[in-house]
Design an enzyme around this catalytic site. Sequence first.
Site, mmCIF file in Angstrom:
data_model
loop_
_atom_site.group_PDB
_atom_site.id
_atom_site.type_symbol
_atom_site.label_atom_id
_atom_site.label_comp_id
_atom_site.label_asym_id
_atom_site.label_seq_id
_atom_site.Cartn_x
_atom_site.Cartn_y
_atom_site.Cartn_z
ATOM 1 N N CYS A 1 0.804 -1.229 0.000
ATOM 2 C CA CYS A 1 0.000 0.000 0.000
ATOM 3 C C CYS A 1 0.834 1.275 0.000
ATOM 4 C CB CYS A 1 -0.973 0.005 1.162
ATOM 5 S SG CYS A 1 -0.222 0.113 2.819
ATOM 6 N N HIS B 1 -2.167 0.896 7.229
ATOM 7 C CA HIS B 1 -2.578 0.987 5.831
ATOM 8 C C HIS B 1 -2.644 2.444 5.381
ATOM 9 C CE1 HIS B 1 -4.342 0.042 2.019
ATOM 10 N NE2 HIS B 1 -5.401 0.791 2.261
ATOM 11 N N ASP C 1 -7.657 4.466 -3.288
ATOM 12 C CA ASP C 1 -6.755 3.454 -2.736
ATOM 13 C C ASP C 1 -6.454 2.420 -3.814
ATOM 14 O OD1 ASP C 1 -5.300 1.675 -1.262
ATOM 15 O OD2 ASP C 1 -6.867 1.240 0.206
#
Length: 288
Positions: free
Chosen positions: A85, A124, A139
């Site tokens: 991420c 995250h 995202d």
Amino acid sequence: MISKQKGISLFNDLKLDKVSMKAYFKRIGFVGKAELNLETIKRLHALHPEAIPFENIDPLIGVPVGLSLEHVFQKLVDRGRGGFCFEQNVLFGAVLRTLGFNVVGLSARVFWEIKEGEIRPRDHMLLLLDLDGISYLLDVGFGSASFSAPLVLDQEGIQDTGHNQYRISLVSGFYYLEILIKGTWRLMHRFGLEHQMLADYEVVSWYLCTHPQSLFIKDLMVAKSFSDGRYALHNNQFTVHRKEGKSIKKKLHTVEEIIEILKNNFAINLPAGEELKIKLQGFIESKP
């Protein structure tokens, strides 16, 4: 909202030159003119995870993960790799900022695929973008549950991205993101609107890449979208999720099978050396 902390952003100083932007567009297959509108954001958000897979191969084999823009660009664009991420969203946020969008980085506490009662750190990274007075959640780095289109932050009810359905709820100052899986709403993560800087992500990234209990150094996790669904690989189990119909799962029994999947289905230019093969053999022996 973004306007309340205008000017305080990780991406203020993260911009790409014209040559790099051209290389990124080629990497993800973007053609045409990138304009400052929602359509451009939607196209980029769909194309990025179809071209650049989520993968944790470097932490798995003990290779340090750098989060500078230079490092992630060289890895994800020039070398044809994927990333997790922090790498994915640092690159994506820099691309958006270079185009002129107002984007900031956020941090979320993940509840997806963890044991009941387990509390994990806010490990995250996701992005928040403001356009024409509306805030969108972006995202491209959550793996097999990533959404393939921007979500409106303050919109009530179900939001359909084409791959899955999501909903965002605001409870006691925190936002909760859920995904609909087989008729059941499942919590992905909880996040606030405090802007994060690169140092915030570097600390957590170091933890994920070095802590003995971190899944990022224990398991192989790879995911990539395609127009009709998603590919997912967890250790030696390969799954094809489709928008329509049942998921197809296949247990891989040799290192060669896993490598073929990584190269062909995920289009990853694998690192040289024997470290990855040794790890893959371990998955074969422990999960026959």
